[in-house]
Design an enzyme around this catalytic site. Structure first.
Site, PDB file in Angstrom:
ATOM      1  N   GLU A  74       0.215  -6.488   0.654  1.00 36.97           N
ATOM      2  CA  GLU A  74       0.675  -5.983  -0.389  1.00 36.97           C
ATOM      3  C   GLU A  74       2.003  -6.676  -0.552  1.00 36.97           C
ATOM      4  O   GLU A  74       2.486  -6.749  -1.933  1.00 36.97           O
ATOM      5  CB  GLU A  74       1.637  -4.369   0.595  1.00 36.97           C
ATOM      6  CG  GLU A  74       2.128  -3.431  -0.730  1.00 36.97           C
ATOM      7  CD  GLU A  74       3.049  -3.932  -1.208  1.00 36.97           C
ATOM      8  OE1 GLU A  74       3.986  -3.415  -1.982  1.00 36.97           O
ATOM      9  OE2 GLU A  74       4.185  -4.238  -0.792  1.00 36.97           O
TER      10      GLU A  74
ATOM     11  N   ASP B  81       1.284  -6.334   5.962  1.00 38.06           N
ATOM     12  CA  ASP B  81       2.671  -7.197   6.023  1.00 38.06           C
ATOM     13  C   ASP B  81       3.476  -6.800   6.020  1.00 38.06           C
ATOM     14  O   ASP B  81       3.986  -5.409   5.072  1.00 38.06           O
ATOM     15  CB  ASP B  81       1.481  -8.470   5.173  1.00 38.06           C
ATOM     16  CG  ASP B  81       1.565  -7.509   3.367  1.00 38.06           C
ATOM     17  OD1 ASP B  81       1.924  -6.511   3.746  1.00 38.06           O
ATOM     18  OD2 ASP B  81       1.754  -8.263   2.818  1.00 38.06           O
TER      19      ASP B  81
END
Ligand SMILES: CCCCCCCCCCCCCCCCCC(=O)N[C@@H](Cc1ccccc1)C(=O)O
Ligand SMILES: [Zn+2]
Ligand SMILES: [Zn+2]
Length: 462
Positions: free
Chosen positions: A170, A106
Protein backbone atom coordinates in the site's frame (compact mmCIF):
# COMPACT_ATOMS: atom_id res chain seq x y z
CA UNK A 1 -24.45 13.82 11.05
CA UNK A 2 -26.73 12.17 13.51
CA UNK A 3 -27.12 10.62 16.91
CA UNK A 4 -30.02 8.32 16.17
CA UNK A 5 -29.86 4.73 15.01
CA UNK A 6 -30.07 4.13 11.27
CA UNK A 7 -30.43 0.36 11.07
CA UNK A 8 -32.70 -2.15 12.64
CA UNK A 9 -30.75 -3.91 15.31
CA UNK A 10 -30.96 -7.20 17.07
CA UNK A 11 -34.51 -8.09 16.07
CA UNK A 12 -33.33 -8.98 12.55
CA UNK A 13 -30.44 -11.15 13.74
CA UNK A 14 -31.01 -14.83 14.00
CA UNK A 15 -28.16 -15.88 16.28
CA UNK A 16 -27.71 -14.57 19.84
CA UNK A 17 -25.20 -11.76 19.98
CA UNK A 18 -21.75 -12.53 21.38
CA UNK A 19 -20.78 -9.87 23.94
CA UNK A 20 -17.52 -8.03 23.28
CA UNK A 21 -15.97 -8.87 26.61
CA UNK A 22 -12.54 -10.41 26.73
CA UNK A 23 -10.74 -12.24 29.54
CA UNK A 24 -7.58 -10.84 31.10
CA UNK A 25 -5.62 -13.59 29.38
CA UNK A 26 -7.13 -12.68 26.00
CA UNK A 27 -6.41 -9.00 26.54
CA UNK A 28 -2.76 -9.73 27.25
CA UNK A 29 -2.52 -12.05 24.26
CA UNK A 30 -3.99 -9.43 21.93
CA UNK A 31 -1.53 -6.71 22.87
CA UNK A 32 1.40 -9.13 22.70
CA UNK A 33 0.23 -10.18 19.23
CA UNK A 34 0.32 -6.54 18.08
CA UNK A 35 3.80 -6.07 19.54
CA UNK A 36 5.02 -9.13 17.63
CA UNK A 37 3.58 -7.72 14.39
CA UNK A 38 5.37 -4.40 14.92
CA UNK A 39 8.67 -6.24 15.40
CA UNK A 40 8.60 -7.58 11.83
CA UNK A 41 10.09 -4.78 9.68
CA UNK A 42 7.79 -4.99 6.65
CA UNK A 43 9.17 -1.78 5.18
CA UNK A 44 8.34 -0.63 1.66
CA UNK A 45 11.02 1.71 0.30
CA UNK A 46 9.80 1.83 -3.31
CA UNK A 47 7.66 -0.39 -5.58
CA UNK A 48 10.80 -2.43 -6.32
CA UNK A 49 12.32 -2.32 -2.86
CA UNK A 50 10.16 -4.22 -0.41
CA UNK A 51 11.45 -6.24 2.51
CA UNK A 52 10.27 -9.55 1.10
CA UNK A 53 11.89 -11.54 3.91
CA UNK A 54 9.84 -9.62 6.46
CA UNK A 55 6.68 -9.89 4.34
CA UNK A 56 7.08 -13.67 4.17
CA UNK A 57 7.75 -13.80 7.91
CA UNK A 58 4.61 -11.78 8.50
CA UNK A 59 2.58 -14.41 6.64
CA UNK A 60 3.98 -17.10 8.95
CA UNK A 61 3.33 -14.91 11.97
CA UNK A 62 -0.40 -14.44 11.35
CA UNK A 63 -0.77 -18.20 10.78
CA UNK A 64 0.82 -18.79 14.19
CA UNK A 65 -1.09 -16.09 16.12
CA UNK A 66 -4.54 -16.67 14.63
CA UNK A 67 -4.76 -20.46 14.23
CA UNK A 68 -8.57 -20.60 14.31
CA UNK A 69 -8.86 -18.14 11.40
CA UNK A 70 -6.64 -20.45 9.35
CA UNK A 71 -8.37 -23.69 10.37
CA UNK A 72 -12.05 -22.85 10.05
CA UNK A 73 -13.93 -24.76 7.38
CA UNK A 74 -15.95 -21.77 6.11
CA UNK A 75 -12.85 -19.56 5.73
CA UNK A 76 -10.73 -19.76 2.61
CA UNK A 77 -7.26 -18.24 2.72
CA UNK A 78 -5.24 -17.31 -0.37
CA UNK A 79 -1.90 -15.60 -0.88
CA UNK A 80 -2.05 -13.08 -3.74
CA UNK A 81 0.91 -11.36 -5.40
CA UNK A 82 3.28 -13.47 -3.25
CA UNK A 83 2.74 -11.57 0.02
CA UNK A 84 -0.80 -10.20 0.19
CA UNK A 85 -3.56 -12.20 1.86
CA UNK A 86 -7.20 -12.68 0.96
CA UNK A 87 -9.64 -14.35 3.36
CA UNK A 88 -13.10 -15.34 2.17
CA UNK A 89 -15.43 -15.86 5.12
CA UNK A 90 -18.51 -17.62 3.87
CA UNK A 91 -21.71 -16.66 5.62
CA UNK A 92 -24.77 -18.83 6.18
CA UNK A 93 -27.09 -16.58 4.13
CA UNK A 94 -25.80 -16.33 0.59
CA UNK A 95 -28.58 -13.91 -0.37
CA UNK A 96 -26.82 -11.18 1.63
CA UNK A 97 -24.27 -9.19 -0.38
CA UNK A 98 -20.75 -9.54 1.03
CA UNK A 99 -18.53 -6.70 2.20
CA UNK A 100 -14.78 -6.38 2.67
CA UNK A 101 -12.42 -5.18 5.39
CA UNK A 102 -9.01 -3.87 4.28
CA UNK A 103 -5.70 -3.25 5.96
CA UNK A 104 -2.07 -3.27 4.85
CA UNK A 105 0.99 -5.14 6.01
CA UNK A 106 3.73 -2.80 4.83
CA UNK A 107 4.98 0.29 6.62
CA UNK A 108 7.07 3.29 5.64
CA UNK A 109 10.74 3.37 6.67
CA UNK A 110 11.59 4.48 10.21
CA UNK A 111 15.16 5.54 10.94
CA UNK A 112 15.90 5.21 14.70
CA UNK A 113 16.74 8.90 15.06
CA UNK A 114 14.28 10.84 17.24
CA UNK A 115 12.37 7.84 18.54
CA UNK A 116 12.05 7.30 22.31
CA UNK A 117 12.26 3.56 21.67
CA UNK A 118 13.49 1.75 18.55
CA UNK A 119 10.71 1.85 15.91
CA UNK A 120 10.61 -1.90 15.38
CA UNK A 121 10.86 -2.87 19.05
CA UNK A 122 7.11 -2.89 19.76
CA UNK A 123 7.98 -1.83 23.30
CA UNK A 124 5.25 -0.88 25.77
CA UNK A 125 5.80 2.34 27.75
CA UNK A 126 3.25 4.04 30.04
CA UNK A 127 0.34 2.15 28.55
CA UNK A 128 1.38 2.74 24.92
CA UNK A 129 2.75 0.30 22.36
CA UNK A 130 5.38 2.09 20.28
CA UNK A 131 6.50 1.41 16.78
CA UNK A 132 6.12 1.88 13.06
CA UNK A 133 2.71 0.57 12.06
CA UNK A 134 0.94 1.01 15.40
CA UNK A 135 -1.42 3.54 13.74
CA UNK A 136 -0.63 2.87 10.07
CA UNK A 137 -1.77 0.16 9.72
CA UNK A 138 -0.85 -2.99 11.63
CA UNK A 139 -3.30 -1.92 14.32
CA UNK A 140 -6.17 -2.42 11.86
CA UNK A 141 -4.72 -5.56 10.35
CA UNK A 142 -4.15 -7.25 13.69
CA UNK A 143 -7.45 -6.01 15.15
CA UNK A 144 -9.42 -7.44 12.22
CA UNK A 145 -7.82 -10.88 12.50
CA UNK A 146 -7.91 -10.74 16.31
CA UNK A 147 -11.63 -9.90 16.40
CA UNK A 148 -12.38 -12.70 13.95
CA UNK A 149 -10.26 -15.18 15.95
CA UNK A 150 -12.12 -14.23 19.15
CA UNK A 151 -15.51 -14.56 17.45
CA UNK A 152 -14.62 -17.94 15.96
CA UNK A 153 -13.48 -19.45 19.25
CA UNK A 154 -16.90 -18.49 20.58
CA UNK A 155 -18.48 -20.46 17.74
CA UNK A 156 -19.54 -17.47 15.69
CA UNK A 157 -20.90 -18.21 12.23
CA UNK A 158 -21.58 -15.11 10.15
CA UNK A 159 -24.82 -14.71 8.21
CA UNK A 160 -23.34 -12.26 5.73
CA UNK A 161 -20.20 -13.33 3.89
CA UNK A 162 -17.24 -11.01 4.00
CA UNK A 163 -13.69 -10.74 2.74
CA UNK A 164 -10.54 -9.57 4.47
CA UNK A 165 -7.86 -8.22 2.13
CA UNK A 166 -4.39 -7.49 3.49
CA UNK A 167 -2.22 -5.68 0.95
CA UNK A 168 1.57 -5.84 1.11
CA UNK A 169 2.50 -2.73 -0.92
CA UNK A 170 0.00 0.00 0.00
CA UNK A 171 2.77 2.43 0.92
CA UNK A 172 4.15 2.23 -2.61
CA UNK A 173 0.90 2.21 -4.62
CA UNK A 174 -0.79 -1.18 -4.03
CA UNK A 175 -0.40 -2.44 -7.58
CA UNK A 176 0.90 -5.87 -6.66
CA UNK A 177 -1.35 -6.38 -3.65
CA UNK A 178 -4.73 -4.64 -3.59
CA UNK A 179 -4.91 -4.28 -7.36
CA UNK A 180 -4.33 -8.01 -7.87
CA UNK A 181 -6.84 -8.98 -5.18
CA UNK A 182 -9.38 -6.69 -6.81
CA UNK A 183 -8.78 -8.24 -10.25
CA UNK A 184 -9.08 -11.74 -8.77
CA UNK A 185 -12.44 -10.95 -7.16
CA UNK A 186 -13.68 -9.25 -10.30
CA UNK A 187 -12.80 -12.35 -12.33
CA UNK A 188 -14.89 -14.34 -9.86
CA UNK A 189 -17.86 -12.03 -10.43
CA UNK A 190 -17.84 -10.66 -6.88
CA UNK A 191 -19.71 -7.43 -6.19
CA UNK A 192 -19.39 -5.94 -2.72
CA UNK A 193 -21.96 -4.09 -0.63
CA UNK A 194 -19.13 -1.90 0.67
CA UNK A 195 -15.46 -1.75 1.64
CA UNK A 196 -13.94 -0.39 4.88
CA UNK A 197 -10.30 0.74 4.89
CA UNK A 198 -7.93 3.02 6.78
CA UNK A 199 -7.91 6.76 6.08
CA UNK A 200 -9.71 8.63 8.85
CA UNK A 201 -10.19 8.60 12.61
CA UNK A 202 -12.14 10.01 15.50
CA UNK A 203 -10.66 13.48 15.23
CA UNK A 204 -9.89 15.21 18.48
CA UNK A 205 -8.65 18.79 18.61
CA UNK A 206 -8.25 19.47 14.87
CA UNK A 207 -10.90 22.17 14.62
CA UNK A 208 -10.24 25.17 16.85
CA UNK A 209 -13.91 25.95 17.42
CA UNK A 210 -14.96 22.38 18.06
CA UNK A 211 -14.05 21.04 21.49
CA UNK A 212 -15.80 17.68 21.10
CA UNK A 213 -14.15 14.87 19.15
CA UNK A 214 -16.05 13.75 16.06
CA UNK A 215 -15.87 10.65 13.91
CA UNK A 216 -15.02 11.44 10.32
CA UNK A 217 -15.84 8.61 7.93
CA UNK A 218 -14.12 9.45 4.66
CA UNK A 219 -16.40 8.86 1.69
CA UNK A 220 -13.89 10.06 -0.89
CA UNK A 221 -10.18 10.59 -1.18
CA UNK A 222 -8.17 13.22 -2.94
CA UNK A 223 -6.80 12.74 -6.44
CA UNK A 224 -3.13 13.19 -7.16
CA UNK A 225 -0.66 14.41 -9.77
CA UNK A 226 3.05 13.83 -9.81
CA UNK A 227 4.22 16.61 -12.06
CA UNK A 228 7.77 16.93 -13.31
CA UNK A 229 8.87 20.41 -14.27
CA UNK A 230 11.90 20.65 -16.48
CA UNK A 231 13.98 23.55 -17.74
CA UNK A 232 16.55 23.03 -20.50
CA UNK A 233 19.14 25.75 -21.16
CA UNK A 234 22.42 25.92 -23.02
CA UNK A 235 25.30 24.71 -20.82
CA UNK A 236 28.43 26.78 -20.44
CA UNK A 237 31.38 27.85 -18.29
CA UNK A 238 30.45 29.04 -14.79
CA UNK A 239 33.07 31.80 -14.99
CA UNK A 240 30.79 33.74 -17.36
CA UNK A 241 27.28 32.96 -16.17
CA UNK A 242 24.23 33.94 -18.21
CA UNK A 243 21.58 36.18 -16.65
CA UNK A 244 19.35 33.18 -15.98
CA UNK A 245 20.16 29.49 -15.56
CA UNK A 246 17.96 26.40 -15.69
CA UNK A 247 18.26 26.16 -11.91
CA UNK A 248 17.22 29.76 -11.32
CA UNK A 249 14.27 29.58 -13.69
CA UNK A 250 13.04 26.32 -12.19
CA UNK A 251 13.54 27.52 -8.62
CA UNK A 252 11.47 30.62 -9.35
CA UNK A 253 8.74 28.49 -10.92
CA UNK A 254 8.48 26.05 -8.00
CA UNK A 255 8.63 28.92 -5.54
CA UNK A 256 5.64 30.55 -7.27
CA UNK A 257 3.78 27.25 -6.98
CA UNK A 258 4.66 26.94 -3.31
CA UNK A 259 3.70 30.50 -2.50
CA UNK A 260 0.41 30.56 -4.45
CA UNK A 261 -2.22 28.40 -2.76
CA UNK A 262 -4.77 26.71 -4.97
CA UNK A 263 -8.29 28.12 -4.47
CA UNK A 264 -10.07 27.48 -1.20
CA UNK A 265 -12.86 25.00 -1.98
CA UNK A 266 -14.49 25.21 1.45
CA UNK A 267 -18.15 24.32 1.07
CA UNK A 268 -17.56 21.95 -1.87
CA UNK A 269 -17.26 18.17 -1.79
CA UNK A 270 -18.42 15.62 0.75
CA UNK A 271 -17.58 17.67 3.81
CA UNK A 272 -19.95 20.46 2.83
CA UNK A 273 -22.86 19.86 5.16
CA UNK A 274 -20.78 19.02 8.19
CA UNK A 275 -18.07 21.57 7.75
CA UNK A 276 -20.31 24.53 7.18
CA UNK A 277 -21.56 23.99 10.69
CA UNK A 278 -18.50 22.49 12.38
CA UNK A 279 -15.70 24.55 11.04
CA UNK A 280 -14.43 27.99 10.30
CA UNK A 281 -13.10 28.51 6.80
CA UNK A 282 -10.36 30.96 7.69
CA UNK A 283 -9.10 29.00 10.68
CA UNK A 284 -9.04 25.80 8.64
CA UNK A 285 -6.81 27.14 5.90
CA UNK A 286 -4.30 28.53 8.40
CA UNK A 287 -3.52 25.12 9.84
CA UNK A 288 -1.34 22.75 7.81
CA UNK A 289 -3.38 19.69 8.84
CA UNK A 290 -6.82 21.12 8.09
CA UNK A 291 -5.70 23.15 5.03
CA UNK A 292 -5.64 19.99 2.81
CA UNK A 293 -9.34 19.55 3.57
CA UNK A 294 -10.25 22.80 1.85
CA UNK A 295 -7.94 22.91 -1.16
CA UNK A 296 -5.67 21.12 -3.58
CA UNK A 297 -2.16 21.08 -2.13
CA UNK A 298 1.19 21.24 -3.93
CA UNK A 299 4.25 19.75 -2.24
CA UNK A 300 7.72 20.22 -3.73
CA UNK A 301 9.19 16.79 -3.13
CA UNK A 302 12.19 16.36 -5.44
CA UNK A 303 14.70 18.71 -7.06
CA UNK A 304 17.58 17.73 -9.23
CA UNK A 305 20.04 19.87 -11.18
CA UNK A 306 23.69 20.38 -11.88
CA UNK A 307 26.54 18.13 -12.91
CA UNK A 308 29.67 19.93 -11.74
CA UNK A 309 30.57 23.02 -9.66
CA UNK A 310 31.92 24.98 -12.61
CA UNK A 311 29.38 24.04 -15.30
CA UNK A 312 26.23 26.03 -16.03
CA UNK A 313 23.77 23.11 -15.94
CA UNK A 314 21.89 22.11 -19.08
CA UNK A 315 18.85 20.70 -17.22
CA UNK A 316 17.02 21.31 -13.97
CA UNK A 317 14.12 19.11 -12.86
CA UNK A 318 11.65 19.23 -9.98
CA UNK A 319 8.77 17.03 -8.92
CA UNK A 320 5.64 18.48 -7.40
CA UNK A 321 3.16 16.18 -5.67
CA UNK A 322 -0.35 17.62 -5.92
CA UNK A 323 -3.28 16.26 -3.89
CA UNK A 324 -6.49 17.23 -5.63
CA UNK A 325 -9.55 18.42 -3.74
CA UNK A 326 -12.71 16.40 -4.62
CA UNK A 327 -14.26 19.49 -6.20
CA UNK A 328 -11.46 19.74 -8.80
CA UNK A 329 -9.97 17.59 -11.55
CA UNK A 330 -6.49 16.78 -12.82
CA UNK A 331 -7.04 19.03 -15.87
CA UNK A 332 -8.21 21.98 -13.77
CA UNK A 333 -5.23 21.72 -11.45
CA UNK A 334 -2.76 21.50 -14.33
CA UNK A 335 -4.30 24.59 -15.89
CA UNK A 336 -4.01 26.48 -12.58
CA UNK A 337 -0.40 25.33 -12.17
CA UNK A 338 0.49 26.50 -15.69
CA UNK A 339 -1.06 29.88 -15.00
CA UNK A 340 0.89 30.21 -11.75
CA UNK A 341 4.22 29.21 -13.31
CA UNK A 342 3.53 31.44 -16.32
CA UNK A 343 6.85 30.71 -18.00
CA UNK A 344 7.01 28.85 -21.33
CA UNK A 345 10.57 27.77 -20.67
CA UNK A 346 9.30 25.48 -17.91
CA UNK A 347 8.10 22.22 -19.46
CA UNK A 348 5.31 20.25 -17.79
CA UNK A 349 5.55 16.43 -17.74
CA UNK A 350 2.75 14.57 -15.94
CA UNK A 351 4.37 11.43 -14.51
CA UNK A 352 1.11 10.00 -13.17
CA UNK A 353 -2.24 11.40 -12.19
CA UNK A 354 -5.73 10.44 -11.14
CA UNK A 355 -8.87 12.38 -10.35
CA UNK A 356 -10.36 12.45 -6.83
CA UNK A 357 -12.29 9.30 -6.01
CA UNK A 358 -16.07 9.15 -6.38
CA UNK A 359 -18.10 10.12 -3.33
CA UNK A 360 -19.61 7.06 -1.66
CA UNK A 361 -23.16 7.34 -0.34
CA UNK A 362 -23.71 8.37 3.28
CA UNK A 363 -27.51 8.55 3.29
CA UNK A 364 -29.93 6.45 5.32
CA UNK A 365 -29.86 3.66 2.74
CA UNK A 366 -26.05 3.38 2.64
CA UNK A 367 -25.38 0.10 4.41
CA UNK A 368 -21.64 0.48 4.98
CA UNK A 369 -21.92 4.04 6.27
CA UNK A 370 -24.87 3.20 8.51
CA UNK A 371 -23.15 0.11 9.95
CA UNK A 372 -20.11 2.22 10.78
CA UNK A 373 -22.29 4.89 12.36
CA UNK A 374 -24.22 2.34 14.38
CA UNK A 375 -21.01 0.70 15.63
CA UNK A 376 -19.41 4.06 16.45
CA UNK A 377 -22.48 4.98 18.50
CA UNK A 378 -22.38 1.76 20.49
CA UNK A 379 -18.60 1.50 21.06
CA UNK A 380 -17.98 5.24 21.49
CA UNK A 381 -21.22 6.53 23.09
CA UNK A 382 -19.44 9.77 24.00
CA UNK A 383 -18.91 10.60 20.29
CA UNK A 384 -22.16 12.15 19.14
CA UNK A 385 -21.09 13.47 15.75
CA UNK A 386 -20.39 11.17 12.81
CA UNK A 387 -19.68 13.09 9.60
CA UNK A 388 -18.72 12.15 6.05
CA UNK A 389 -15.35 13.55 4.98
CA UNK A 390 -12.44 13.33 2.57
CA UNK A 391 -9.28 11.30 3.03
CA UNK A 392 -6.30 13.56 2.39
CA UNK A 393 -4.01 10.68 1.37
CA UNK A 394 -4.59 7.66 -0.81
CA UNK A 395 -5.40 4.17 0.35
CA UNK A 396 -5.60 0.65 -1.08
CA UNK A 397 -9.38 1.09 -1.24
CA UNK A 398 -9.08 3.03 -4.51
CA UNK A 399 -8.23 -0.26 -6.22
CA UNK A 400 -11.69 -1.64 -5.39
CA UNK A 401 -13.79 0.89 -7.34
CA UNK A 402 -14.72 -1.87 -9.79
CA UNK A 403 -16.35 -3.93 -7.04
CA UNK A 404 -18.45 -1.42 -5.11
CA UNK A 405 -19.78 2.13 -4.93
CA UNK A 406 -19.48 2.16 -1.13
CA UNK A 407 -15.91 2.82 -0.02
CA UNK A 408 -15.48 4.04 3.56
CA UNK A 409 -12.21 4.96 5.22
CA UNK A 410 -12.31 4.92 8.99
CA UNK A 411 -10.15 3.71 11.86
CA UNK A 412 -11.98 3.43 15.20
CA UNK A 413 -9.19 5.22 17.06
CA UNK A 414 -8.97 8.70 18.58
CA UNK A 415 -6.45 10.90 16.77
CA UNK A 416 -5.03 14.17 18.07
CA UNK A 417 -2.90 16.52 15.92
CA UNK A 418 0.23 15.25 17.72
CA UNK A 419 -0.53 11.61 16.89
CA UNK A 420 -1.31 12.65 13.30
CA UNK A 421 2.29 13.89 13.03
CA UNK A 422 3.57 10.51 14.20
CA UNK A 423 2.02 8.74 11.19
CA UNK A 424 5.00 8.38 8.79
CA UNK A 425 6.86 10.41 11.46
CA UNK A 426 8.49 9.61 14.80
CA UNK A 427 7.15 7.97 17.98
CA UNK A 428 4.13 6.40 16.29
CA UNK A 429 2.21 4.71 19.10
CA UNK A 430 -1.17 3.39 20.18
CA UNK A 431 -2.45 3.00 23.71
CA UNK A 432 -3.19 -0.54 24.82
CA UNK A 433 -6.69 0.65 25.68
CA UNK A 434 -7.23 2.15 22.19
CA UNK A 435 -6.08 -1.08 20.57
CA UNK A 436 -8.44 -3.17 22.73
CA UNK A 437 -11.25 -0.81 21.75
CA UNK A 438 -10.35 -1.25 18.08
CA UNK A 439 -10.64 -5.04 18.48
CA UNK A 440 -13.97 -4.56 20.25
CA UNK A 441 -15.18 -2.26 17.46
CA UNK A 442 -14.46 -4.83 14.76
CA UNK A 443 -15.93 -7.61 16.92
CA UNK A 444 -19.15 -5.57 17.09
CA UNK A 445 -18.99 -4.41 13.48
CA UNK A 446 -18.78 -7.95 12.08
CA UNK A 447 -21.83 -8.94 14.08
CA UNK A 448 -23.68 -5.77 13.03
CA UNK A 449 -22.95 -6.75 9.44
CA UNK A 450 -25.31 -9.68 9.90
CA UNK A 451 -28.30 -7.37 10.26
CA UNK A 452 -30.75 -7.06 7.39
CA UNK A 453 -30.64 -4.01 5.19
CA UNK A 454 -33.54 -2.14 6.72
CA UNK A 455 -32.42 1.39 7.31
CA UNK A 456 -34.61 3.36 9.66
CA UNK A 457 -35.02 7.06 8.84
CA UNK A 458 -33.41 9.33 11.41
CA UNK A 459 -33.24 13.00 12.22
CA UNK A 460 -30.27 14.98 11.07
CA UNK A 461 -28.92 17.03 13.88
CA UNK A 462 -25.69 18.51 15.13
C1 LIG B 1 -12.87 18.58 9.16
C2 LIG B 1 -11.75 18.33 10.00
C3 LIG B 1 -10.51 18.21 9.29
C4 LIG B 1 -9.47 17.61 10.10
C5 LIG B 1 -8.39 17.14 9.24
C6 LIG B 1 -7.56 16.18 9.92
C7 LIG B 1 -7.09 15.16 9.01
C8 LIG B 1 -6.56 14.01 9.75
C9 LIG B 1 -6.87 12.76 9.08
C10 LIG B 1 -5.69 11.90 9.11
C11 LIG B 1 -5.83 10.74 8.24
C12 LIG B 1 -4.61 10.53 7.44
C13 LIG B 1 -4.57 9.15 6.94
C14 LIG B 1 -4.16 9.17 5.53
C15 LIG B 1 -3.93 7.80 5.06
C16 LIG B 1 -3.10 7.87 3.84
C17 LIG B 1 -2.27 6.69 3.66
C18 LIG B 1 -1.06 7.05 2.82
O1 LIG B 1 -0.10 7.61 3.29
N1 LIG B 1 -1.06 6.72 1.56
C19 LIG B 1 -0.02 6.98 0.60
C20 LIG B 1 -0.26 5.99 -0.49
C21 LIG B 1 0.49 6.14 -1.74
C22 LIG B 1 -0.16 6.57 -2.84
C23 LIG B 1 0.50 6.64 -4.04
C24 LIG B 1 1.84 6.28 -4.12
C25 LIG B 1 2.48 5.85 -3.01
C26 LIG B 1 1.80 5.76 -1.80
C27 LIG B 1 -0.13 8.40 0.11
O2 LIG B 1 0.92 8.98 -0.22
O3 LIG B 1 -1.22 8.97 0.02
ZN1 LIG C 1 -1.73 3.23 5.71
ZN1 LIG D 1 1.06 5.10 5.43
Amino acid sequence: VSRSKGLRGTESQREPRIPSQFSQEQRIAMKEALKGAIQIPTVSFSPKELNTTALAEFGEYIRKVFPTVFHTSFIQHEVVGNYSHLFTIKGSDLSMQPYMLLAHIDVVPAPDKGWDVPPFSGLERDGFIYGRGTLDNKNSLMAILQALELLLIRNYIPRRSFFIALGHDEEVSGINGAQKISALLQARGVQLAFVVDEGSFILDGFLPNLKKPFAMVSVSEKGAINLMLQVNMTPGHSSAPPKETSIGILAAAVSRLEQTPMPNMFGSGPLRMALEQLANEVLMERNYVTNPMVRTTAALTMFNAGIKENVIPPVAEAIINFRIHPAQTVQEVLKLAKDIVADDRVQFHVLDAFDPLPISPSDDQALGYQLLRQTIQSVFPEVNIVAPGTCIGNTDSRHYLNLTTGIYRFNPVYLQPQSFSSIHGINEKISVEAYETQVKFIFEFIQNGDTDVEPVPHLHEL
